[in-house]
Write an enzyme that holds these catalytic residues in place. Structure first.
Site, short mmCIF file in Angstrom:
data_model
loop_
_atom_site.label_atom_id
_atom_site.label_comp_id
_atom_site.label_asym_id
_atom_site.label_seq_id
_atom_site.Cartn_x
_atom_site.Cartn_y
_atom_site.Cartn_z
CG ASP A 104 -2.00 1.00 1.22
OD1 ASP A 104 -2.19 1.63 0.17
OD2 ASP A 104 -2.67 1.17 2.24
CG ASN A 117 4.50 9.63 6.88
OD1 ASN A 117 3.38 9.72 7.38
ND2 ASN A 117 5.56 10.16 7.45
CE LYS A 133 -9.10 11.62 5.57
NZ LYS A 133 -8.53 10.70 4.57
N PRO A 134 -8.09 7.37 7.64
CG PRO A 134 -7.98 5.29 6.55
CD PRO A 134 -8.92 6.20 7.33
CD GLU A 169 -1.08 23.98 2.22
OE1 GLU A 169 -0.25 23.12 1.87
OE2 GLU A 169 -1.81 24.60 1.42
CD GLU A 198 2.50 14.44 17.38
OE1 GLU A 198 3.59 14.77 16.88
OE2 GLU A 198 2.34 14.23 18.58
CB CYS A 244 7.04 13.73 10.55
SG CYS A 244 6.93 12.43 11.78
CD GLU A 265 7.46 17.77 6.13
OE1 GLU A 265 6.38 18.23 5.73
OE2 GLU A 265 7.57 16.98 7.08
CE LYS A 321 10.93 26.59 15.32
NZ LYS A 321 12.22 27.18 14.95
N GLY A 346 3.60 21.51 15.47
CA GLY A 346 2.38 21.11 16.16
C GLY A 346 2.42 21.27 17.65
CD GLU A 370 0.22 11.13 18.28
OE1 GLU A 370 1.10 10.67 17.54
OE2 GLU A 370 -0.98 11.22 17.96
P1 NAD Z 1 -1.83 15.85 4.65
O1 NAD Z 1 -1.87 16.99 5.60
O2 NAD Z 1 -1.98 16.10 3.22
O3 NAD Z 1 -2.97 14.77 5.04
C1 NAD Z 1 -3.08 14.26 6.36
C2 NAD Z 1 -4.50 13.75 6.56
O4 NAD Z 1 -5.40 14.87 6.53
C3 NAD Z 1 -4.98 12.81 5.46
O5 NAD Z 1 -5.78 11.79 6.03
C4 NAD Z 1 -5.82 13.71 4.59
O6 NAD Z 1 -6.78 13.01 3.83
C5 NAD Z 1 -6.47 14.58 5.65
N1 NAD Z 1 -7.04 15.85 5.18
C6 NAD Z 1 -6.90 16.46 3.99
N2 NAD Z 1 -7.62 17.61 3.97
C7 NAD Z 1 -8.21 17.71 5.18
C8 NAD Z 1 -9.06 18.69 5.77
N3 NAD Z 1 -9.48 19.78 5.11
N4 NAD Z 1 -9.46 18.49 7.05
C9 NAD Z 1 -9.05 17.40 7.74
N5 NAD Z 1 -8.26 16.45 7.22
C10 NAD Z 1 -7.84 16.61 5.95
O7 NAD Z 1 -0.46 15.06 4.97
P2 NAD Z 1 0.20 13.89 4.14
O8 NAD Z 1 0.73 14.43 2.87
O9 NAD Z 1 -0.68 12.71 4.13
O10 NAD Z 1 1.42 13.50 5.13
C11 NAD Z 1 2.65 14.13 5.10
C12 NAD Z 1 2.75 15.18 6.18
O11 NAD Z 1 2.46 14.62 7.45
C13 NAD Z 1 4.16 15.72 6.28
O12 NAD Z 1 4.10 17.11 6.45
C14 NAD Z 1 4.70 15.05 7.54
O13 NAD Z 1 5.74 15.74 8.17
C15 NAD Z 1 3.49 14.99 8.38
N6 NAD Z 1 3.66 13.98 9.41
C16 NAD Z 1 3.82 14.37 10.71
C17 NAD Z 1 4.05 13.43 11.70
C18 NAD Z 1 4.27 13.83 13.13
O14 NAD Z 1 4.21 12.95 14.00
N7 NAD Z 1 4.52 15.09 13.43
C19 NAD Z 1 4.07 12.08 11.37
C20 NAD Z 1 3.90 11.72 10.04
C21 NAD Z 1 3.69 12.66 9.06
#
Ligand code: NAD
Length: 499
Positions: free
Chosen positions: A107, A167, A190-191, A246, A265, A299, A397, A467, A470, A474
């Site tokens: 996956d 990821n 919601k994955p 974002e 996070e 991350c 990033e 900063k 987040g 956890e």
């Molecule tokens: P993303 O922000 O695009 O998506 C994360 C989740 O949010 C997904 O399930 C997505 O479908 C959902 N989403 C999208 N739009 C939304 C909305 N309007 N409201 C609520 N949820 C919404 O992130 P990504 O591209 O899947 O993952 C990469 C990012 O995640 C990187 O910036 C990485 O650093 C961060 N990350 C952080 C940690 C941590 O522990 N700090 C761990 C892993 C990944």
């Protein structure tokens, strides 16, 4: 083993169900019947599909979670009873470890060895650790001067929306679901849109372990369609979000409108500081691990290498020779260390960022290009030197197997460079001088700092960002703050007060 084998292997369990959501303990298609393909990033080929949920499906999942919470079927069990169910889930995960690993590998494009020893192992540990927290959900008695008896209870929050990125699907869902469950909450998970499969397997596992119907629900589909609806839903009490800065900021603002509890996070851009006194063999291993692990889609990756000037040229030379030798390619080969990026989108983002870095004056020490291999989303591990600290590849990033290397002259300069991006998730120091390690670690803006290593994570050690990375923590007992509310009960001890 193919994914089909992995998801239909055991005759003793219900088969994995393509195109189905898990709501109220039942498998059902999206309300409009829509489905979404799931691709193997190593080949770009479709491996199965999942339901593309609608906002009506989100409403149904939240309603199921709300009803289960209010009924007390889970929320009013003792922590110990809930812990036992989580331990059973942990045992089932271990029994189905190969199936989980094969699914996660196909996956998310993970090399199979890492899917086994990192993803499944670490996710199972989260359940085992959360189960142990169930023994310690105690409140406390407070000494009060008045003629009262005052005590403090820690109660579940209610319905938790657990939203996770692409990821580390299984680990990141487990870091939310296991502690939220042990605290007594009900969940709508919601994955990520691109990597939803292990969440569905976990629905089977949690149901078999004894989590009552409605307490754990999974809605798959697009974040853009479902995210705002779920976050803004009046019956959701808490949003536990992991993802980009974002989207996290957008979701936090929306949660703020309805005054929901929110933990975030978010993105990272960690600096790995190598001092001239470091044990170089160990340090180089750490540097490479920190930027190639999970093809840099981590991350906590260490994509910014800061090297003390006396060893700067030496380190660049070692990286030039060593990085191309890191086993790369076929995710089913147990020797592979670097697999593809998780999606075509992610590949294009990394490609664009490296191209921009070249325009901004980067010297490509090694890599710097995509690789055509089996139709997958591969990018060669890349080391860039000669960039200013303002360059986009340094400040943003990257989320790909890309390392920028910068020299520094003093401890102060190392700290200043390390702290100079908007992020503050992880950091690392490689040195044999322990006093220096303590001094520098105390000055780094990051939720965690590793000394002479990288990504040393344990469910008992709190983890989270500062900063733009987040807030909230956890892991560790600290995670319970994210899933409990505190209630004070004060009883008059005056004779006749109750009459
Ligand atoms: P993303 O922000 O695009 O998506 C994360 C989740 O949010 C997904 O399930 C997505 O479908 C959902 N989403 C999208 N739009 C939304 C909305 N309007 N409201 C609520 N949820 C919404 O992130 P990504 O591209 O899947 O993952 C990469 C990012 O995640 C990187 O910036 C990485 O650093 C961060 N990350 C952080 C940690 C941590 O522990 N700090 C761990 C892993 C990944």
């Amino acid at each position: 083993m193919t994914l089909t084998d992995a998801t239909t292997a055991s005759p003793t369990r219900p088969p994995f169900k393509p195109g189905q959501l898990f709501i109220g303990g039942q498998w059902k298609g999206a309300s409009d019947g829509a489905r979404r393909d799931v691709l193997d990033p190593a080949t770009g080929q479709r491996i199965t599909d999942v339901a593309a949920a609608t906002t009506a499906d989100v409403d149904a999942a939240v309603a199921a979670a709300r009803a289960s919470f209010d009924s007390g079927v889970w929320s009013r069990l003792s922590g110990r009873e809930r812990g036992r169910v989580l331990l059973k889930a942990h045992d089932l995960m271990r029994a189905r470890a190969e199936e989980l690993a094969q699914t996660e590998s196909a996956d998310a494009g993970k090399p199979i060895t890492f899917a086994r020893v990192v993803d499944v192992e670490h996710a199972a540990l989260q359940y085992e650790y959360a189960a142990s927290l169930g023994q310690h959900l105690d409140g406390s008695v407070r000494e009060t001067p008045a003629n009262t008896h005052a005590y403090v209870r820690h109660e579940p929050l209610g319905v938790v929306a657990a939203i996770t990125p692409f990821n580390f699907p299984l680990i990141l869902s487990s870091t939310k679901i296991a502690p939220a469950l042990v605290a007594g909450n009900s969940i709508v998970h919601k994955p990520a849109s691109d990597t939803p499969l292990t969440a569905l397997l976990m629905a089977e596992i949690l149901q078999e372990a004894g989590v009552p119907d409605g307490v754990f629900n999974v809605v798959t589909g697009s974040g853009a369609t479902l995210g705002d609806h779920l976050v803004g839903h009046p019956d959701v009490d808490k949003v536990a979000f992991t993802g980009s800065t974002e989207v996290g900021a957008h979701a936090a603002a929306l949660a703020g409108k309805t005054l929901k509890s929110f933990t975030a996070e978010l993105g990272g851009n960690a600096a790995n500081i190598v001092f001239a006194d470091a044990d170089l063999d160990q340090a180089i291993g750490t540097v490479i691990q920190a930027f190639v692990f999970n093809a840099g889609q981590f991350c906590m990756a260490g994509p910014r290498l800061l090297v003390e000037r006396p060893i700067y040229d030496l380190v660049l030379g070692i990286l030039r020779d060593a990085v191309p030798g890191v086993p790369f390619g076929d995710t089913t080969d147990p020797a592979t260390v670097i697999g593809p990026l998780a999606s075509a989108d992610q590949l294009h983002k990394v490609e664009a960022l490296v191209d921009r870095a070249k325009q901004e004056g980067a010297t490509v020490v090694t890599g710097g290009e995509r690789v055509d291999l089996d139709g997958g989303f591969y990018y060669r591990p890349t080391v860039l030197a000669g960039l200013t600290n303002e360059a986009s590849a340094v400040q943003e990033e990257v989320f790909g197997p890309v390392l920028t290397v910068q020299p520094f002259d003093t401890e102060d300069e190392a700290v200043q460079l390390a702290n100079s991006t908007p992020y503050g998730l992880a950091s690392g120091i490689q040195t044999t001088n322990l006093a220096k390690a303590h001094r520098v670690a105390a000055r780094l803006d990051a939720g965690i700092c590793w000394v002479n290593g990288w990504a040393m994570l344990d469910p008992a050690v709190p983890f989270g960002g500062v900063k733009a990375s987040g807030w909230g923590r956890e892991y560790g007992p600290e995670v319970l703050h994210s899933y409990q509310r505190t209630k004070s009960i004060v009883i008059s001890l005056d004779e006749g007060a109750a009459r």
